[in-house]
Scaffold this motif. Structure first.
Motif, PDB file in Angstrom:
ATOM      1  N   ALA A 230       0.856  -1.190   0.000  1.00  0.00           N
ATOM      2  CA  ALA A 230       0.000   0.000   0.000  1.00  0.00           C
ATOM      3  C   ALA A 230       0.890   1.237   0.000  1.00  0.00           C
ATOM      4  O   ALA A 230       1.760   1.382   0.856  1.00  0.00           O
ATOM      5  N   LEU A 231       0.670   2.117  -0.974  1.00  0.00           N
ATOM      6  CA  LEU A 231       1.492   3.317  -1.111  1.00  0.00           C
ATOM      7  C   LEU A 231       0.628   4.563  -0.995  1.00  0.00           C
ATOM      8  O   LEU A 231      -0.453   4.622  -1.587  1.00  0.00           O
ATOM      9  N   PRO A 232       1.090   5.568  -0.263  1.00  0.00           N
ATOM     10  CA  PRO A 232       0.293   6.786  -0.081  1.00  0.00           C
ATOM     11  C   PRO A 232       0.221   7.630  -1.351  1.00  0.00           C
ATOM     12  O   PRO A 232       1.172   7.663  -2.139  1.00  0.00           O
ATOM     13  N   ILE A 233      -0.904   8.301  -1.528  1.00  0.00           N
ATOM     14  CA  ILE A 233      -1.067   9.249  -2.629  1.00  0.00           C
ATOM     15  C   ILE A 233      -0.987  10.652  -2.026  1.00  0.00           C
ATOM     16  O   ILE A 233      -1.765  11.002  -1.143  1.00  0.00           O
ATOM     17  N   ALA A 234      -0.045  11.437  -2.477  1.00  0.00           N
ATOM     18  CA  ALA A 234       0.111  12.795  -1.956  1.00  0.00           C
ATOM     19  C   ALA A 234      -1.155  13.606  -2.224  1.00  0.00           C
ATOM     20  O   ALA A 234      -1.799  13.443  -3.273  1.00  0.00           O
ATOM     21  N   LYS A 235      -1.512  14.469  -1.296  1.00  0.00           N
ATOM     22  CA  LYS A 235      -2.748  15.248  -1.436  1.00  0.00           C
ATOM     23  C   LYS A 235      -2.793  16.023  -2.740  1.00  0.00           C
ATOM     24  O   LYS A 235      -3.820  16.085  -3.410  1.00  0.00           O
ATOM     25  N   ARG A 236      -1.675  16.626  -3.099  1.00  0.00           N
ATOM     26  CA  ARG A 236      -1.660  17.448  -4.314  1.00  0.00           C
ATOM     27  C   ARG A 236      -1.752  16.612  -5.578  1.00  0.00           C
ATOM     28  O   ARG A 236      -1.959  17.136  -6.661  1.00  0.00           O
ATOM     29  N   ARG A 237      -1.565  15.269  -5.446  1.00  0.00           N
ATOM     30  CA  ARG A 237      -1.636  14.384  -6.607  1.00  0.00           C
ATOM     31  C   ARG A 237      -2.974  13.661  -6.717  1.00  0.00           C
ATOM     32  O   ARG A 237      -3.255  13.028  -7.739  1.00  0.00           O
ATOM     33  N   GLN A 238      -3.822  13.770  -5.690  1.00  0.00           N
ATOM     34  CA  GLN A 238      -5.070  13.016  -5.684  1.00  0.00           C
ATOM     35  C   GLN A 238      -6.005  13.446  -6.813  1.00  0.00           C
ATOM     36  O   GLN A 238      -6.547  12.608  -7.550  1.00  0.00           O
ATOM     37  N   GLU A 239      -6.212  14.747  -6.954  1.00  0.00           N
ATOM     38  CA  GLU A 239      -7.096  15.250  -8.003  1.00  0.00           C
ATOM     39  C   GLU A 239      -6.556  14.888  -9.385  1.00  0.00           C
ATOM     40  O   GLU A 239      -7.318  14.483 -10.281  1.00  0.00           O
ATOM     41  N   GLN A 240      -5.252  15.019  -9.576  1.00  0.00           N
ATOM     42  CA  GLN A 240      -4.648  14.699 -10.863  1.00  0.00           C
ATOM     43  C   GLN A 240      -4.818  13.223 -11.204  1.00  0.00           C
ATOM     44  O   GLN A 240      -5.081  12.864 -12.354  1.00  0.00           O
ATOM     45  N   LEU A 241      -4.682  12.376 -10.194  1.00  0.00           N
ATOM     46  CA  LEU A 241      -4.834  10.947 -10.427  1.00  0.00           C
ATOM     47  C   LEU A 241      -6.262  10.608 -10.830  1.00  0.00           C
ATOM     48  O   LEU A 241      -6.488   9.824 -11.767  1.00  0.00           O
ATOM     49  N   LEU A 242      -7.236  11.198 -10.172  1.00  0.00           N
ATOM     50  CA  LEU A 242      -8.631  10.936 -10.509  1.00  0.00           C
ATOM     51  C   LEU A 242      -8.942  11.393 -11.926  1.00  0.00           C
ATOM     52  O   LEU A 242      -9.658  10.708 -12.665  1.00  0.00           O
TER      53      LEU A 242
END
Length: 248
Positions: A230-242
């Protein structure tokens, strides 16, 4: 100018300090110098900092030697220079270890500088080979080249689960459970790999999205991978990933 790091391993503190002085005064390409006096200290230091060049005395305290250090880090990409008072180890060192130089004490400045220059040239040549294999403009390679001390490993991109940043180095975690350490930072591989498949979820992680089992939002955003990691998703990358996944 590219800068390189050095680990001095010597249980004679006076000699170790002298080597450090010589490196600082007479070499322009060395920036960080680390020191260790035992095999355990040397192994711990290398696994933390992954120095580019190792200056190894052979006989160390408690009847240990530097060959034990090399055995403990068999996939090292570091250039190795032996610095010793003992001629009898030369054949063993040259035959069993890819050695940039074998220097006898007392150290001569010119010989040390020449050995460092040779080690740096070896590093540069490996980097050139990796660049040639890994970079073709407009093409995303099916193979990624990862240099080690005496070879360049070729890894199929489909076998990469994720890449982890470790300072100036990158750790490849593979589908067979093994890992390989590359002497290049994660940003280099982010540029080389197909951006339609590999996504930087965090400053420390570049993930092969085909290896993602799910994105768990119940306890903070993180990726669950097929290998159970399990790897964390940085907050600033969450929207971009979605957006990248066409979810948002």
């Amino acid at each position: 100018m590219q800068k390189y790091s050095v680990l001095i391993v010597d249980d004679d503190q006076e000699n170790a300090n002298l080597l450090k002085i010589y490196l600082t005064k007479y070499t322009r390409c060395i920036d960080n110098i680390y020191m260790a006096s035992s095999t355990n200290e040397a192994i711990e230091s290398y696994l933390e900092h992954y120095q580019d060049i190792l200056l190894l005395d052979i006989e160390l305290e408690n009847n240990t030697n530097s060959f034990q250090i090399i055995e403990a880090i068999p996939n090292t990409n570091a250039e190795i220079i032996f610095v010793t008072s003992h001629k009898q180890y030369a054949i063993q060192a040259i035959n069993n270890v890819k050695t940039a130089a074998y220097l006898l004490k007392p150290i001569k400045i010119a010989e040390l500088v020449a050995a460092i220059d040779k080690a740096v040239n070896n590093i540069k040549n490996k980097d050139i080979a990796v660049n040639a294999l890994n970079s073709t403009e407009g093409h995303f390679p099916e193979l990624v080249a990862i240099p080690s001390s005496n070879k360049i490993d070729l890894v199929q991109t489909e076998d990469i689960v994720y890449i982890e940043a470790d300072g100036r180095y990158a750790i490849f975690h593979l589908t067979n459970g093994s890992h390989k350490i590359a002497s290049r930072n994660i940003g280099v591989y982010e540029k080389q790999l197909d951006p339609r498949l590999f996504f930087r979820i965090h400053h420390s992680y570049l993930v092969n999205l085909s290896m993602v089992l799910n994105i768990n939002k119940s306890a903070g955003n993180y990726c669950e991978l097929l290998n159970g990691k399990a790897l964390p998703i940085a907050k600033r990358r969450q929207e971009q990933l979605l957006r990248f996944l066409n979810i948002k």
